[in-house]
Design a protein around this motif. Sequence first.
Motif, PDB file in Angstrom:
ATOM      1  N   ASP A  25      -7.842   3.787   0.969  1.00 29.10           N
ATOM      2  CA  ASP A  25      -7.324   2.475   0.614  1.00 29.10           C
ATOM      3  C   ASP A  25      -8.496   1.546   0.281  1.00 29.10           C
TER       4      ASP A  25
ATOM      5  N   SER B  45       0.825  -1.206   0.000  1.00 27.35           N
ATOM      6  CA  SER B  45       0.000   0.000   0.000  1.00 27.35           C
ATOM      7  C   SER B  45       0.862   1.260   0.000  1.00 27.35           C
TER       8      SER B  45
ATOM      9  N   LEU C 216      -6.139   5.753  -4.020  1.00 35.61           N
ATOM     10  CA  LEU C 216      -5.146   5.861  -2.963  1.00 35.61           C
ATOM     11  C   LEU C 216      -4.244   7.073  -3.149  1.00 35.61           C
TER      12      LEU C 216
ATOM     13  N   VAL D  57      -2.449  -5.159  -4.552  1.00 37.69           N
ATOM     14  CA  VAL D  57      -2.681  -5.485  -3.149  1.00 37.69           C
ATOM     15  C   VAL D  57      -2.253  -6.917  -2.856  1.00 37.69           C
TER      16      VAL D  57
END
Length: 272
Positions: A125, A24, A103, A149
């Motif tokens: 997120d 992330s 994001l 991810v």
Amino acid sequence: MIQEHEAEYEPEATRRDAGDAESSRASRGWWDRNADEYQTDHGAFLGDDRFVWGPEGLDEADAALLGPVQSLKGLDVLEIGAGAAQCSRWLAAQGARPVALDLSHRQLQHALRIDGGAVPLVEADAGALPFADGSFDLACSAYGAVPFVAEPVRVFREVRRVLRPGGRWVFSVTHPIRWAFPDEPGPEGLSVAASYFDRTPYVEQDESGEAVYVEHHRTLGDRVRDVVAGGFRLVDLVEPEWPAWNTQEWGGWSPLRGNLIPGTAIFVCERD
């Protein structure tokens, strides 16, 4: 702003494990740094208000994977990994009520540049969606979030939570078979160079070993199992063919490769 030492250092490409938090952080940083170049290079192809599922150029106006175009009017739609919200803008033009989530702050700034805030934007997120249960009729993602991810089931369960019963979730990713081939648009990209079954993430890392870009590989079977584990039924799997009109190269995507091997996989899922 990229610091001087970062600009001079060429990230090291490797294959290694990368967890959800590291992935992330890397994605947020990479897209913030590269949003300007991405929109400059690909903005004309994507358009300001066009819904394109991938480099092949499959258009939602023709594919209707979210449902018949006329059925979109009045629906609440969440776009995940929206970038500059081109897809959301197309949805709004059909009478839908889209929300564009990404994001990257810089990507969303490009959305503001294009339409001045006409489409609602949310910086968050995909694994922790800031919406109440049952907020949307549809969710979609064109190469957004899912390839980057470490725990896609977590994302799918969040998408299921915010969808109403009967809601549809459609997302596109790099076709899993592409992971066995070099990411090159020419003839050198047509020979198998790695195991399709090696799920080790592709990582670009800085001089300290910190990931600055991460992409995760799942086989086709993995993706199907993830969809089911996320609480969805898979109703279609679309592998767009390369159209004759599309003469562009986009990274490892090209007419040469696109006429021989699939580059994109689109999963059409529904929530019971």
